[in-house]
Scaffold this active site. Sequence first.
Site, PDB file in Angstrom:
ATOM      1  N   LYS A   1      -4.037  -2.204   9.955  1.00 33.03           N
ATOM      2  CA  LYS A   1      -4.467  -2.511   8.483  1.00 33.03           C
ATOM      3  C   LYS A   1      -4.573  -3.924   8.152  1.00 33.03           C
ATOM      4  CE  LYS A   1      -3.500   2.112   7.436  1.00 33.03           C
ATOM      5  NZ  LYS A   1      -4.254   3.029   6.771  1.00 33.03           N
TER       6      LYS A   1
ATOM      7  N   GLU B   1     -10.021  12.425   7.944  1.00 34.84           N
ATOM      8  CA  GLU B   1     -10.019  13.674   7.644  1.00 34.84           C
ATOM      9  C   GLU B   1     -11.331  14.542   7.624  1.00 34.84           C
ATOM     10  OE1 GLU B   1      -7.530  13.669   3.648  1.00 34.84           O
ATOM     11  OE2 GLU B   1      -7.725  11.506   3.998  1.00 34.84           O
TER      12      GLU B   1
ATOM     13  N   ARG C   1      -7.975   3.452  13.440  1.00 39.94           N
ATOM     14  CA  ARG C   1      -6.958   4.540  13.742  1.00 39.94           C
ATOM     15  C   ARG C   1      -6.297   4.512  15.191  1.00 39.94           C
ATOM     16  NH1 ARG C   1      -5.936   5.766   8.616  1.00 39.94           N
ATOM     17  NH2 ARG C   1      -7.729   6.563   7.615  1.00 39.94           N
TER      18      ARG C   1
ATOM     19  N   HIS D   1      -3.940  13.730   1.674  1.00 33.48           N
ATOM     20  CA  HIS D   1      -4.280  12.941   2.830  1.00 33.48           C
ATOM     21  C   HIS D   1      -2.816  12.942   3.697  1.00 33.48           C
ATOM     22  CE1 HIS D   1      -5.510   9.239   4.622  1.00 33.48           C
ATOM     23  NE2 HIS D   1      -4.179   8.595   4.577  1.00 33.48           N
TER      24      HIS D   1
ATOM     25  N   GLU E   1      -9.375   4.326  -1.974  1.00 33.46           N
ATOM     26  CA  GLU E   1      -7.948   4.116  -2.966  1.00 33.46           C
ATOM     27  C   GLU E   1      -8.186   3.306  -4.360  1.00 33.46           C
ATOM     28  OE1 GLU E   1      -4.749   2.458  -0.771  1.00 33.46           O
ATOM     29  OE2 GLU E   1      -5.160   3.145   0.953  1.00 33.46           O
TER      30      GLU E   1
ATOM     31  N   ASP F   1      -9.287   0.457   2.019  1.00 36.50           N
ATOM     32  CA  ASP F   1      -7.856   0.176   2.983  1.00 36.50           C
ATOM     33  C   ASP F   1      -8.446   0.442   4.375  1.00 36.50           C
ATOM     34  OD1 ASP F   1      -5.660  -0.640   4.579  1.00 36.50           O
ATOM     35  OD2 ASP F   1      -4.847   1.419   4.078  1.00 36.50           O
TER      36      ASP F   1
ATOM     37  N   ASP G   1       0.745  -1.027  -0.050  1.00 40.95           N
ATOM     38  CA  ASP G   1       0.076  -0.077  -0.049  1.00 40.95           C
ATOM     39  C   ASP G   1       0.832   1.436   0.169  1.00 40.95           C
ATOM     40  OD1 ASP G   1      -2.343   1.307   0.022  1.00 40.95           O
ATOM     41  OD2 ASP G   1      -2.580   1.551   2.160  1.00 40.95           O
TER      42      ASP G   1
ATOM     43  N   GLN H   1      -3.685   2.236  15.135  1.00 42.07           N
ATOM     44  CA  GLN H   1      -2.619   2.692  14.196  1.00 42.07           C
ATOM     45  C   GLN H   1      -1.869   3.761  15.065  1.00 42.07           C
ATOM     46  OE1 GLN H   1      -4.228   4.417  10.861  1.00 42.07           O
ATOM     47  NE2 GLN H   1      -2.201   5.153   9.742  1.00 42.07           N
TER      48      GLN H   1
ATOM     49  N   GLU I   1     -10.534   3.817   3.872  1.00 43.19           N
ATOM     50  CA  GLU I   1      -9.602   4.659   3.179  1.00 43.19           C
ATOM     51  C   GLU I   1     -10.267   4.385   1.336  1.00 43.19           C
ATOM     52  OE1 GLU I   1      -5.486   3.968   4.240  1.00 43.19           O
ATOM     53  OE2 GLU I   1      -5.743   5.446   5.747  1.00 43.19           O
TER      54      GLU I   1
ATOM     55  N   THR J   1      -8.957  -5.846   3.725  1.00 43.17           N
ATOM     56  CA  THR J   1      -8.869  -4.753   2.777  1.00 43.17           C
ATOM     57  C   THR J   1      -9.894  -5.228   1.682  1.00 43.17           C
ATOM     58  OG1 THR J   1      -6.486  -4.384   3.186  1.00 43.17           O
ATOM     59  CG2 THR J   1      -7.339  -3.810   1.114  1.00 43.17           C
TER      60      THR J   1
HETATM   61 CA    CA Z   1      -3.989   3.042   2.860  1.00 47.19          CA
END
Ligand code: CA
Length: 438
Positions: free
Chosen positions: A264, A384, A248, A145, A212, A244, A138, A251, A210, A268
Amino acid sequence: MHRINETHAPELRSWVGSANVKGCDFPIQNLPFAVFRRCGSSEPFRGGVAIGDQVFDMRAVQASGAIQGEAAPAVAHAAASTLNGLMAMGPRAWSALRLAISRLLREEVPQDERLTDCLVPLSEVEYAVPARIGDYTDMYTSVHHATNVGRLFRPDNPLMPNFKWLPVGYHGRASSVGVSEQRFHRPRGQAMPAGAQQPVFGPCQRLDYELELGIWVGTGNALGEPIGIDEAERHIFGLCLLNDWSARDIQAWEYQPLGPFLSKSFATTISPWIVTMEALAPYRCAWTRDDQDPQPLPYLESQANRERGGFDIAIEAWIETSGMRERNAGPARLSSSNFRHAYWSIAQMLAHHTVGGCNLQPGDLIGTGTQSGPTPQEGGALIELTSGGRQALTLEGGETRTFLQDGDAVALRAWCEREGAIRIGFGECRGEVLPARD
Ligand code: CA
């Protein structure tokens, strides 16, 4: 890089009528690949190509003998239960197969030669991950971002100094990549609450998505032999959507010094359909780098990349809560953006990935990183859109969200449109959060 050819002609129409409906994701100019079978059946999974609201079954097409010549070995690989063999063949074979399929599906094919028996309705199929994924990487290629998230994790130092010099990435888990409609349990793990002296263990409290794209590697490279930037795209089979999912709180506690790990690796989700690089040829755009920013080192620099290294792909994230399902309300859009905002191009990602000698293999998957745009509404993740959970979003119907709750489903969508070309879409990438296991 693929050129525009007869398969992209906007006037082409298919004898599959639903493919000619304006705004359809899968017109005859798209022809994306997936691996499928009829829902709930014990049929073997095999390759298929989307056309309108149908799947063109590659196993049935191969058996029909309608594809001969240069494309014949390619359709044999496309009929398999994974697309690794097709991916390994390279752009000449992919292109021959695309042309053969396009010609079989055109409106001018006489009634008695149309392969109607090779169609299966999209509404009646289920999908598998389309290739055996040897490795999943990834990347982190949106400067918006990286800055937005960096500000939340490190207010004094949002963008790390390496970001503008190299495409940042980490090696993820291939084992937990699932195809759209994936349902997974909220992960449990360690988190360090603000001001606490020691971590707590329990269900993730700050579960996020996420937005992507996924890059499917076609032909690989030998160990020790880097792929140059101008050859990079010849090694890419196509693109899909990729979510993804990210924990948080886990993380924030685990990510230094070696990057994300368990935050993560629990799930996915990818869309079933792979839109080929050839199908994307009409939607290319320039790749630019601000004069004020560092310019790429030579191995990441190329004229062709400057001129056509970008892709104009509109991307969106939607949420459907269990409350919305109970009310029979549709999903609500969380954000929209565009892949053309990426700070690094696909060719640069591949050139960087292999520059030290790392070998890529057919079926490897590379996430582009969350694709956020320049404005706050274009954030590609809840962290975000909610300023790190400080400002809840109010959804249609009055529900609010900071992070994902049990029962929430997130759906990603993408499409390309340009004057003089037919709009093509990526289908949907949907996943749902189940409660944590006891
Ligand atoms: Ca990612």
